[in-house]
Design an enzyme around this catalytic site. Structure first.
Site, PDB file in Angstrom:
ATOM      1  CD  GLN A 217      -2.839  -1.472   0.411  1.00  0.00           C
ATOM      2  OE1 GLN A 217      -3.662  -0.573   0.281  1.00  0.00           O
ATOM      3  NE2 GLN A 217      -2.898  -2.591  -0.304  1.00  0.00           N
ATOM      4  NE  ARG A 237       0.790   4.181   3.118  1.00  0.00           N
ATOM      5  CZ  ARG A 237       1.309   5.231   3.778  1.00  0.00           C
ATOM      6  NH1 ARG A 237       1.074   5.416   5.060  1.00  0.00           N
ATOM      7  NH2 ARG A 237       2.106   6.074   3.158  1.00  0.00           N
ATOM      8  CB  ALA A 258     -11.387   0.648   3.727  1.00  0.00           C
ATOM      9  CG  HIS A 259      -7.343   0.135   0.665  1.00  0.00           C
ATOM     10  ND1 HIS A 259      -6.413  -0.729   0.166  1.00  0.00           N
ATOM     11  CD2 HIS A 259      -8.519  -0.525   0.657  1.00  0.00           C
ATOM     12  CE1 HIS A 259      -7.017  -1.869  -0.142  1.00  0.00           C
ATOM     13  NE2 HIS A 259      -8.280  -1.767   0.149  1.00  0.00           N
ATOM     14  CG  ASN A 260      -7.369   3.370  -2.971  1.00  0.00           C
ATOM     15  OD1 ASN A 260      -6.737   2.474  -2.410  1.00  0.00           O
ATOM     16  ND2 ASN A 260      -6.827   4.176  -3.853  1.00  0.00           N
TER      17      ASN A 260
END
Lengths: 347, 347, 347
Positions: A217, A237, A258-260
């Site tokens: 990540q 991230r 969560a990511h994105n």
């Protein structure tokens, strides 16, 4: 809290004082539990009768509430005047008691919690990092390489700031906040104790042998200005690019982003909400307590989700949604009535 | 991230280069937002049209996707070749763009986040504890008595490691991780910021006067190798014996694992999952976001649980389950349709 | 754990020993996995057959369980006596094996985890704060101005205690606990690692331009005596007045308690429970895992809420409730049967 007289408060607020201007208060309390040293307020008609019984030293009241009780039918205003005459409570009439209270709370808050300043020892500040004048770095705080800090940042004890992080001016990081490398925090943000920003997104891919391999990540987290993040909340991230929290977003405790994920400006995420990867939440939404949103979906602006609802797919229209899976709130309410009825029948 | 040329990337991956081998990229980004300095990838047919519009400097494409578009009916391949001819993007054809991207991400990740080494001051290392060569101990980290550390462990700032804890080689404990006494962490594990391992299980027994008395929790937590644990997740120590997290398990943020739970290898626990005491979760399961499992139950291998489902009793068969209480996913889906319909009727 | 002989244990517990008084045990384990160096216990009839197969060195057994198996029909007691004769296990009969085990666990626990004492360096103790004799202040702990600490408090490493906080005698703050300014923690409390007490309540009010303005939170949190709070749980300070956690309340991990909540004595809040602002929870209630309660409601004493239930409105009667929205548990159970049936029909 310092001590103020009713007269001083009335003067600050531009309110109309009824009663003894010399009564002193040194704390604030809800109308039902207030004592003689308390300031309280009434902003809702249903609490007006409490003016007869409250022990509050000073009560702020929205003027228009009293106006609507001036008619001969109303029995309220006479006892109130009697009460004031008896010096039981001093009343200050203001245009908007809630707003006036907010104004006073701001003053009180600044007195109770003045901005901290200076560098406590021992702290760990990597060589070359500039600590702006007026900033606070608490003991046991850790500041990595190439970190850039805005004017007046307050970094409480035991905070960890990874390499290349940017913290905007006026932002407060309470005790034990951790910000991983390369993340960017905006101006005038508040990160409460134990917040984690920039931990790895949850991404794995089974290899040929079926063993889960980590997908690195390498993105970051960006929070814009005026964002507040509650205690022990976590924001991952991005795998690539950025997880983005736009300006003026307010996040409660123990929330997972969560990511994105991208959250639109002025949205509220209440306690224990979870938003799965790559989902885009609109502006001016309210996700109430324990709501979950699936990954890779889009949620329109101006949506409200009832507590514990589960947003299973994209939501295209503003509105109020409830249930898991989340559906139109009106339909859900009727369906839960039927659900309950089905359990009450014995056949 | 360092800068690479398209030619270097193609050589590393053994891919077929179409376009300018000298184009330089220094970051990665999703295909829709990539700029000229970005590397991106296409692994799904539906994103192929973006080859015409993306600004990515270099794009990895799974060879077979293009092959299936070589027919005369397909209008895609011609503009792509045109585009490459115009030097708008350089394309590298590989057998598996996702796998190739993973390979590159690993390389990039190692460059961006090289393993930390050395002992920062002040840290607290109890006398007699050996810090292996190549290990990292960050400032304000605390290492108790008789702690054993494997080669290359990375202990970030503000980490707390209680007495008699073992940490296997290559394991990373990010900032503010706390491991209570007597727990064992395997090799090549990653514990994200704020993780708590080994807090007391939740056990009480009312005494003769009805007052809740604490049942001491004298067991520990064992995590095997290749376990990843997300930020602010908590794993309680066993009352007696061990709470066990087997190898290759991946746990997301804010997950709760109660005392005496055992989780089987290669299982995924997504964000905000909670597993109550003494429950045994099988191998290769997926508990998606906000799932809860009751205590003292067993869950078979290869089970998948939909978001927010509630596992109220033992699950004997592999399969897909949803709802609270969790039932067969197909039955649940049809039932939720009926539930919604019941709310749409006005009678 | 130290080593004890069966004879010593029988003497301590006042139990009746059957078998070899010299067998030594040095750990405790569940009956099914116990080895010859383990002490175990049987408190439930269904585990009695394990007396034939267990490898435990010493087993505590509730006397009355054996009494009910003394009849000629019962085949159990003979093999048990045989087993004891063979010196496979030593059995100690006690009035209540669970209680006896608790008594022993207390002894063992005190041996395994003796109270920590002394002040480790470096720690940060503001001038003028008195550290009582027998207290523990771990390295990297931070103690603000005017903090008052009771006798025997244990403050683990990386704990943060804000200004004017009171911590009662005998209370333990595990690693990384953060207590904001002005909060009060009672006597004999246990706060597990990562707990946050006193973070700002979640209160905002849009201004004339529709921008969310923070309502300052100037109240505090009060926890009374004998409260245990699980890892990474968060309790917000009141807007005004206090968020109150009454005596003998047990709170599990990752629980959220919002501002101005009041929880009645001896109530259990299991893992991942969330209680919204200004709600009043009664005494002797049990909110099981992942339960959510709406704000501004009242919950009667002696209520039990099933896992994941959602308490949408005030609950006036003691009882068992389930579902979201939470309803009578019996009705809910029947309704979920109907719900499932509706998904099994194909019409």
């Amino acid at each position: 809290m310092m001590e103020f007289s009713a007269g001083q408060i009335a003067a600050v607020l531009g309110g109309k004082l009824m009663g003894d201007a010399n009564v002193m208060v040194r704390d604030v309390a809800p109308i039902e539990s207030a004592q003689s040293h308390h300031l309280s307020f009434i902003t809702d008609e249903k609490y007006l009768p409490m003016l007869e019984t409250t022990h509050a030293g000073v009560v702020l009241v929205t003027q228009s509430l009293l106006d609507s009780h001036q008619s001969p039918e109303t029995k309220l205003i006479a006892p109130l005047r009697q009460r004031i005459t008896n010096h039981q409570s001093t009343v200050i009439l203001v245009e908007n008691a809630r707003g006036a209270m907010g104004q006073l709370l701001q003053m009180v808050s600044k007195t109770m919690f003045p901005a901290k300043k200076g560098i406590e020892q021992p702290s760990f500040i990597t060589e070359g990092v500039a600590i702006p004048d007026g900033a606070y770095v608490g003991a046991f705080a850790y500041i990595g390489r190439n970190v850039r800090l805005g004017a007046g940042v307050q970094i409480y004890p035991n905070v960890y700031i990874g390499d290349n992080v940017t913290i905007g001016e006026g932002t407060i990081l309470y005790a034990g906040v951790k910000v991983y490398a390369n993340c960017q925090i905006g101006k005038q943000c508040i990160l409460h104790a134990g917040v984690v920003v920039g931990s790895d997104g949850f991404g794995f891919e089974p290899d040929a042998q079926g063993v889960n391999q980590k997908i690195p990540q390498i993105g970051n987290v960006i929070t814009e200005d005026d964002v507040e993040i509650g205690a022990n909340t976590t924001i991952d991230r991005a795998m690539m690019g950025s997880t983005v929290v736009h300006k003026n977003i307010k996040i409660d405790n123990l929330v997972q982003i969560a990511h994105n994920v991208e959250v639109g400006e002025s949205t509220f995420l209440c306690a224990q909400v979870g938003i799965a990867g790559s989902t885009k939440v609109g502006k001016h939404c309210i996700l109430t307590g324990q709501v979950g949103a699936a990954g890779h979906i889009e949620i329109a602006d101006n949506c409200i989700f009832g507590a514990q609802s589960g947003i299973a797919g994209s939501i295209r229209k503003p509105g109020m949604y409830m249930g898991s899976p989340a559906i139109d709130a009106g339909i859900w309410r009727r369906a839960t009535v039927r659900f309950k009825q089905s359990g009450q029948r014995n056949n």
